[in-house]
Design an enzyme around this catalytic site. Structure first.
Site, PDB file in Angstrom:
ATOM      1  N   SER A 208       1.408   2.642  -1.092  1.00 12.37           N
ATOM      2  CA  SER A 208       0.692   1.942  -2.158  1.00 12.37           C
ATOM      3  C   SER A 208       1.328   0.571  -2.355  1.00 12.37           C
ATOM      4  O   SER A 208       2.009   0.061  -1.458  1.00 12.37           O
ATOM      5  CB  SER A 208       0.725   2.768  -3.443  1.00 12.37           C
ATOM      6  OG  SER A 208      -0.129   2.213  -4.411  1.00 12.37           O
ATOM      7  N   ASN A 209       1.114  -0.037  -3.501  1.00 11.45           N
ATOM      8  CA  ASN A 209       1.738  -1.330  -3.798  1.00 11.45           C
ATOM      9  C   ASN A 209       2.058  -1.395  -5.293  1.00 11.45           C
ATOM     10  O   ASN A 209       1.822  -0.436  -6.026  1.00 11.45           O
ATOM     11  CB  ASN A 209       0.831  -2.480  -3.354  1.00 11.45           C
ATOM     12  CG  ASN A 209      -0.534  -2.395  -4.010  1.00 11.45           C
ATOM     13  OD1 ASN A 209      -0.655  -2.442  -5.232  1.00 11.45           O
ATOM     14  ND2 ASN A 209      -1.577  -2.237  -3.203  1.00 11.45           N
TER      15      ASN A 209
END
Ligand code: CTP
Length: 400
Positions: A208-209
């Site tokens: 993810s980020n």
């Protein structure tokens, strides 16, 4: 400048236990700049003393249609109001308003006003579910009242849990801001995406980020306040979801792409504020990867580019806004993305900027248009950045 500066709000309080929460509501409205005239029914004064509201609003509280010397109170209050809120509104009060009764000051004020009226029911769950109450609520909506659905949750002591609770005062204030707004996006459907997406590596891990969803949620809230029908498509958020907005929750980039395709046919604008994960594990493991046999390499595959994917499916006249988060060559990178993804506007920001980007409450952005023009917006709260972006969206919609 406070959001309700100059507004006059009549706050009607009826006789339910949630009347205690109306004090907090009166305080929030007053702090937002409104002059709040509280009108209490006789039953309401059994729950909270008028003096409480007088202290919180700094204004006289009205309780009686026939108070000596103020025979036309209801006309004066009704005429001066920009908005009337009744919170809590009991089942009995809804029944009275549904019949247009004017047998107390609050009922008379509701009949005499031309301002928008918001009714906030709060009662025992069985009373709310009763067909008579439901009938009254739908009739009241038909004749133009805004009736807020009660929340599901714990009711008064010993009453268990169910739909009937009065929404929190902060949520009521959000509804008030929509009703007080001039509604420049009314009858427009706007799709906003927010937050990151997650791509599974195995059943317990993901790629993810650092996106939190703040910018997308600010945009969705601001568009809703301007009267738009907002569809918010969101990955896992680290912020509270906004009030009053239809939200579609997704996990992966592919799910976000599907939700966007589904929402697009009825939309007039798409604002892609989300940060979809660009990579996924080429073959996610179906069992948890064990430390002892951990693979040295995870094969990655690109995810779908959602904006690019919409190009052949966009309804005629759709306004499309993208974001570009860059660490280097911010404006050049943003221009390239605008061309590639066929955008009407791109909001560029630098991941190196302090107090801006992921997780921050503020943002410093540059707006770029396909005609080569650019506007550098100074550092400001994301809520204000949202308003700057929506002003541009409105201008683009008007030009269509
Ligand atoms: N975006 C998208 N689908 C993706 C990734 C991004 O639609 N799979 C959208 C974002 O919501 C944003 C715009 O494309 O509005 C630009 O996103 P950004 O992450 O800055 O750029 P990318 O296209 O992902 O390119 P790169 O990561 O190489 O900078």
């Amino acid at each position: 400048m406070r959001p309700f500066d100059g507004a006059r709000i009549v706050l009607g309080v009826t006789g339910g236990i949630a009347a205690y929460k109306a004090g907090w509501l009166a305080r929030l409205l007053t702090q937002s700049g409104a002059a709040v005239d509280v009108v209490m029914t006789r039953a309401a004064t059994e729950f909270v003393a008028p003096l409480t509201f007088e202290a919180l609003t700094g204004r006289q509280v009205h309780t009686n249609l026939f108070a000596s010397g103020r025979a036309l109170d209801h006309i004066h209050l009704a005429r001066a109001a920009n908005l009337v809120i009744v919170a809590p509104a009991t089942a009995n009060f809804l029944a009275r308003v549904a019949h247009g009764r004017a047998d107390d000051l609050l009922g008379a004020t509701l009949l005499a006003t031309k301002a928008p009226v918001m009714l906030v029911p709060a009662m025992n769950d069985a009373m709310w579910a009763h067909p008579q109450t439901q009938h009254n609520a739908s009739h009241l909506r038909e004749v133009g009242y805004t009736v807020i659905d009660p929340e599901d949750g714990p009711l008064a002591a010993g009453e268990g849990s169910g739909p009937g609770r009065m929404p929190e005062p902060e949520a009521i204030v959000a509804h008030a801001s929509r009703l007080l707004d001039d509604g420049s996006l009314r009858a427009r459907t706007i799709v906003v995406t927010a937050g990151p997406t997650r791509e599974p590596v195995d059943p317990v891990r993901f790629l993810s980020n650092r996106s939190t969803g703040k910018m997308g949620v600010a945009l969705a809230s601001a568009a809703w306040r301007r009267g738009a029908d907002v569809i918010l498509i969101a990955g896992p958020l680290e912020v509270e979801p906004p009030v009053g907005i239809h939200m579609v929750r997704v996990e992966t980039t592919e799910e976000m792409a599907d939700a966007v395709s589904h929402a697009l046919p009825t939309a007039q604008a798409l604002i892609m504020a989300a940060a979809p994960a660009d990579f996924r594990a080429a073959t996610p493991a179906t069992r948890k990867l064990k430390k002892v046999s951990a693979p040295a390499v995870i094969q990655l595959a690109p995810t779908l580019d959602i904006l690019a994917h919409t190009i052949p499916h966009r309804p005629v006249g759709l306004v499309v806004v993208g974001f570009a988060l860059e660490t280097d060559d911010v404006l050049a990178g943003a221009r390239a993305k605008m061309a590639e993804k066929k955008l009407d506007l791109i909001v560029a920001n630098s991941a190196r900027e302090p107090d801006a980007g992921f997780g921050s409450d503020t943002n410093r952005v540059t707006l770029l248009a396909p005609d080569g023009t650019s506007v550098a917006v100074p550092l400001m709260p994301k809520m204000q950045v949202a308003d700057v972006i929506l002003d541009r969206v409105e201008a683009l919609l008007r030009a269509r």
